[in-house]
Scaffold this motif. Structure first.
Motif, short mmCIF file in Angstrom:
data_model
loop_
_atom_site.label_atom_id
_atom_site.label_comp_id
_atom_site.label_asym_id
_atom_site.label_seq_id
_atom_site.Cartn_x
_atom_site.Cartn_y
_atom_site.Cartn_z
N ALA A 81 3.63 -7.45 39.12
CA ALA A 81 2.80 -6.11 39.11
C ALA A 81 2.89 -5.12 38.17
CB ALA A 81 3.01 -5.74 40.50
N ALA A 82 4.39 -5.20 37.73
CA ALA A 82 4.59 -4.16 36.87
C ALA A 82 4.24 -4.74 35.57
CB ALA A 82 6.04 -3.88 36.96
N ALA A 83 4.21 -6.20 35.12
CA ALA A 83 3.88 -6.72 33.97
C ALA A 83 2.45 -6.34 33.90
CB ALA A 83 4.14 -7.95 33.85
N ARG A 84 1.43 -6.55 34.84
CA ARG A 84 0.26 -6.05 34.58
C ARG A 84 -0.26 -4.87 34.42
NH1 ARG A 84 -2.82 -10.36 37.56
NH2 ARG A 84 -1.61 -12.01 38.12
N LYS A 85 0.58 -4.06 35.05
CA LYS A 85 0.55 -2.57 34.82
C LYS A 85 0.65 -2.19 33.30
CE LYS A 85 1.99 1.76 36.65
NZ LYS A 85 2.79 2.58 37.48
N VAL A 86 1.56 -2.80 32.73
CA VAL A 86 1.83 -2.51 31.30
C VAL A 86 0.60 -2.95 30.47
CG1 VAL A 86 3.41 -3.13 29.41
CG2 VAL A 86 4.39 -2.51 31.67
N ILE A 87 -0.02 -4.40 30.95
CA ILE A 87 -1.11 -4.59 30.16
C ILE A 87 -2.33 -3.74 30.17
CG2 ILE A 87 -2.65 -6.66 29.91
CD1 ILE A 87 0.05 -7.27 28.46
N ARG A 88 -2.57 -3.21 31.51
CA ARG A 88 -3.49 -2.45 31.76
C ARG A 88 -3.45 -0.94 30.94
NH1 ARG A 88 -2.80 -3.21 37.26
NH2 ARG A 88 -3.71 -5.17 37.75
N GLN A 89 -2.39 -0.65 30.94
CA GLN A 89 -1.98 0.47 30.05
C GLN A 89 -2.20 0.33 28.63
OE1 GLN A 89 1.95 1.84 31.33
NE2 GLN A 89 1.11 2.72 33.07
N THR A 90 -1.72 -0.74 28.13
CA THR A 90 -1.73 -0.81 26.69
C THR A 90 -3.36 -1.40 26.18
OG1 THR A 90 0.31 -1.79 26.81
CG2 THR A 90 -0.88 -2.37 24.86
N PHE A 91 -4.02 -2.20 26.96
CA PHE A 91 -5.42 -2.60 26.40
C PHE A 91 -6.49 -2.02 27.21
CE2 PHE A 91 -2.27 -6.07 25.50
CZ PHE A 91 -2.37 -6.01 24.06
N GLY A 92 -6.17 -1.31 28.32
CA GLY A 92 -7.41 -0.69 29.03
C GLY A 92 -7.46 -1.09 30.39
N GLU A 93 -8.18 -0.39 31.30
CA GLU A 93 -8.03 -0.63 32.80
C GLU A 93 -8.94 -1.92 32.99
OE1 GLU A 93 -7.12 0.35 36.37
OE2 GLU A 93 -6.55 1.31 34.66
N HIS A 94 -10.04 -2.25 32.10
CA HIS A 94 -10.97 -3.21 32.56
C HIS A 94 -10.61 -4.73 31.63
CE1 HIS A 94 -13.26 -0.60 34.50
NE2 HIS A 94 -13.39 0.29 33.56
#
Length: 54
Positions: free
Chosen positions: A29-42
């Motif tokens: 979940a934390a890894a997914r959160k990092v990706i969303r913060q880096t590349f955008g919410e969508h």
């Protein structure tokens, strides 16, 4: 890097291509959160798996 962090390989779909990005995090979940913060919410995340080391 936090204590207990592991390397996750996160597959995302970006511009009609599948990319694999290594991320240091404690949980999937934390890894997914990092990706969303880096590349955008969508950003479309396909999977997040622990990297197997020999």
């Amino acid at each position: 890097m936090k204590c207990g962090a592991k390397c996750f390989l996160v597959e995302i779909e970006r511009q009609d291509k599948v990319e694999t990005i290594p991320v240091n995090a404690r949980t999937q979940a934390a890894a997914r959160k990092v990706i969303r913060q880096t590349f955008g919410e969508h950003t479309h995340i396909l999977s997040a798996k622990i990297e197997k080391r020999n």
